[in-house]
Enzyme design. Structure first.
Site, PDB file in Angstrom:
ATOM      1  N   TYR A   1     -16.633  17.408 -15.804  1.00  0.00           N
ATOM      2  CA  TYR A   1     -17.026  16.002 -15.878  1.00  0.00           C
ATOM      3  C   TYR A   1     -18.043  15.701 -14.783  1.00  0.00           C
ATOM      4  O   TYR A   1     -17.906  16.143 -13.640  1.00  0.00           O
ATOM      5  CB  TYR A   1     -15.770  15.139 -15.715  1.00  0.00           C
ATOM      6  CG  TYR A   1     -16.014  13.695 -15.406  1.00  0.00           C
ATOM      7  CD1 TYR A   1     -16.867  12.919 -16.206  1.00  0.00           C
ATOM      8  CD2 TYR A   1     -15.402  13.092 -14.314  1.00  0.00           C
ATOM      9  CE1 TYR A   1     -17.085  11.584 -15.904  1.00  0.00           C
ATOM     10  CE2 TYR A   1     -15.606  11.757 -14.014  1.00  0.00           C
ATOM     11  CZ  TYR A   1     -16.460  11.010 -14.808  1.00  0.00           C
ATOM     12  OH  TYR A   1     -16.684   9.694 -14.510  1.00  0.00           O
TER      13      TYR A   1
ATOM     14  N   ASP B   1      -7.032  19.003 -14.832  1.00  0.00           N
ATOM     15  CA  ASP B   1      -7.359  17.666 -15.318  1.00  0.00           C
ATOM     16  C   ASP B   1      -6.922  17.597 -16.778  1.00  0.00           C
ATOM     17  O   ASP B   1      -7.540  18.222 -17.651  1.00  0.00           O
ATOM     18  CB  ASP B   1      -8.858  17.409 -15.178  1.00  0.00           C
ATOM     19  CG  ASP B   1      -9.259  15.986 -15.532  1.00  0.00           C
ATOM     20  OD1 ASP B   1      -8.548  15.357 -16.352  1.00  0.00           O
ATOM     21  OD2 ASP B   1     -10.285  15.511 -15.026  1.00  0.00           O
TER      22      ASP B   1
ATOM     23  N   ARG C   1       0.841  -1.191   0.000  1.00  0.00           N
ATOM     24  CA  ARG C   1       0.000   0.000   0.000  1.00  0.00           C
ATOM     25  C   ARG C   1       0.876   1.241   0.000  1.00  0.00           C
ATOM     26  O   ARG C   1       0.582   2.244  -0.649  1.00  0.00           O
ATOM     27  CB  ARG C   1      -0.939   0.031   1.210  1.00  0.00           C
ATOM     28  CG  ARG C   1      -1.919   1.226   1.151  1.00  0.00           C
ATOM     29  CD  ARG C   1      -2.680   1.432   2.455  1.00  0.00           C
ATOM     30  NE  ARG C   1      -1.800   1.864   3.528  1.00  0.00           N
ATOM     31  CZ  ARG C   1      -1.527   1.164   4.613  1.00  0.00           C
ATOM     32  NH1 ARG C   1      -2.040  -0.045   4.775  1.00  0.00           N
ATOM     33  NH2 ARG C   1      -0.711   1.644   5.550  1.00  0.00           N
TER      34      ARG C   1
ATOM     35  N   LYS D   1      -8.026   6.379 -19.365  1.00  0.00           N
ATOM     36  CA  LYS D   1      -8.341   6.893 -20.688  1.00  0.00           C
ATOM     37  C   LYS D   1      -7.121   6.827 -21.608  1.00  0.00           C
ATOM     38  O   LYS D   1      -6.630   5.749 -21.892  1.00  0.00           O
ATOM     39  CB  LYS D   1      -8.891   8.321 -20.538  1.00  0.00           C
ATOM     40  CG  LYS D   1      -9.972   8.484 -19.465  1.00  0.00           C
ATOM     41  CD  LYS D   1     -11.150   7.549 -19.639  1.00  0.00           C
ATOM     42  CE  LYS D   1     -12.374   7.924 -18.793  1.00  0.00           C
ATOM     43  NZ  LYS D   1     -12.185   7.854 -17.336  1.00  0.00           N
TER      44      LYS D   1
END
Length: 382
Positions: free
Chosen positions: A106, A178, A53, A203
């Protein structure tokens, strides 16, 4: 390979953070599918690894590559783009703070602010970010973050990153960009004055519709340390196999974006001439209100295209009739996708100031043969 500012994008994408394996000479970083690591005595960590982690060698390779291609000092990989966004908000904001977001952001970002951050105590205002004066007027003493998408999803709006960076600095706030739609191949927000770059690596960076992930990249080392603490404390990290897939995608990002952009330009040319289309939204068009800014800060105009029809029914009908363009959410993969944002990706913004027009169709133009894409759209329109 250490980051070298003189190396080109494609070289960094293929080599940064990805030295051949010292034991075998393997040219691709291994998938370290491991949760814990043997320590050489109490506190004697090998390479700084103790628990995956906190850090994993495969994720480290991805994070170093992300930092290199975005021209940053620190990259952080997350389980999703929204996990990256949440970590950023909770690192730089506290209850009582204020954030400016795009008025065409978004839908998932809007939902995160409206349903998670605002109940926590962080207020926000949607503002047209293509209007620098409007952004400046929306700044409050408690504004900590100006949140930018450029191009925006799904209306393809353009914001002037350098101009908004000046507004943010003057307000004592951070500028977060972004960069998902443009990708680091077409746009480098940190070099234009941004403080943080955000990606849904699902993406264009991943590029093959086979992995979900997110990323943050920063220039300031101190901010990087704070984000790294929250990444570990909150735990929404990219797993080793996901990191490996994303790293594989980065290697071909440059050549894919060239093809995405070229195909999109051909699709836009067809759409602008089609009688069934009432408006085409694409920053590469000279008549687009953000064209000049996009031409200044982007290498090309990308593979995302939106257009409007005469009615919502007409828009839905086109979405349901294509065969090469697959009806589906997400974007940025090698395959072309078509969707109706109002009923799909942006349904969470319905009834809000960010609601998108019902007659809007969004295309993620893939890298197939462009003639097949054009024929597919022509058939869907007929």
């Amino acid at each position: 390979m250490d980051k070298d500012v003189h190396q080109g994008f494609e070289t960094l994408a293929i080599h940064a953070g990805q030295e051949p394996d010292p034991v075998t000479g393997a040219v691709v970083p291994p998938i370290y599918q491991v949760s814990t690591y043997k320590q050489d005595g109490i506190g004697g960590l090998r390479g700084g690894y103790e628990y995956s982690r906190s850090a994993n060698p495969t994720r480290t390779a991805l994070e170093e590559c992300l930092a290199a291609v975005e021209d940053g000092s620190r990259g952080l990989a997350f389980a999703s783009g929204l996990a990256a966004e949440d970590a950023l908000i909770r690192t730089v904001c506290k209850p009582g703070d204020h954030v400016i977001i795009p008025n065409d952001a978004y839908g998932g970002t809007y939902r995160l602010f409206a349903k998670v951050a605002e109940p926590w105590g962080v207020s926000f205002d949607p503002v047209p970010l293509n209007d620098v004066d409007a952004v400046r007027a929306a700044v409050r003493p408690e504004t900590r973050l100006i949140w930018v998408e450029t191009p925006t999803n799904p209306l393809l709006g353009i914001a002037d990153i350098a101009a908004l960076a000046e507004v943010a600095r003057g307000a004592g706030a951070l500028l977060a960009v972004d960069n998902t739609f443009a990708s680091p191949y077409l746009q480098r927000p940190l070099t234009l004055g941004a403080d943080v770059v955000i990606h849904s690596t699902t993406k264009y960076i991943g590029g093959h519709s086979d992995v979900v992930g997110g990323a943050l990249v920063v220039s300031d080392a101190g901010l990087g340390e704070r984000l790294t603490f929250h990444q570990n404390a909150m735990g929404a990290v990219a797993g080793p196999f996901d990191a490996w897939l994303t790293l594989r995608g980065i290697k071909t990002l440059g050549v894919r974006m060239d093809r995405h952009s070229a195909n999109a330009e051909a699709v836009v040319e067809m759409l602008t001439r089609h009688k069934a289309v009432t408006k085409v939204l694409y920053p590469g068009l000279p008549e687009h209100p953000g064209h000049d800014v996009a031409a200044k800060q982007m290498k090309a105009f990308g593979g995302m295209v939106s257009f409007r029809m005469a009615s919502e029914e007409a828009a839905v009908r086109v979405c349901e009739r294509t065969t090469v363009f697959t009806l589906g959410e997400s974007l940025g993969g090698v395959e072309s996708l078509i969707e109706h944002p109002g009923r799909m990706t942006h349904a969470s913004a319905a009834g809000s100031p960010l609601e998108v027009p019902g007659d809007l169709v969004r295309l993620s133009v893939g890298i197939e043969d462009v003639d097949d894409l054009l024929r597919d759209l022509e058939t869907a329109f007929s």
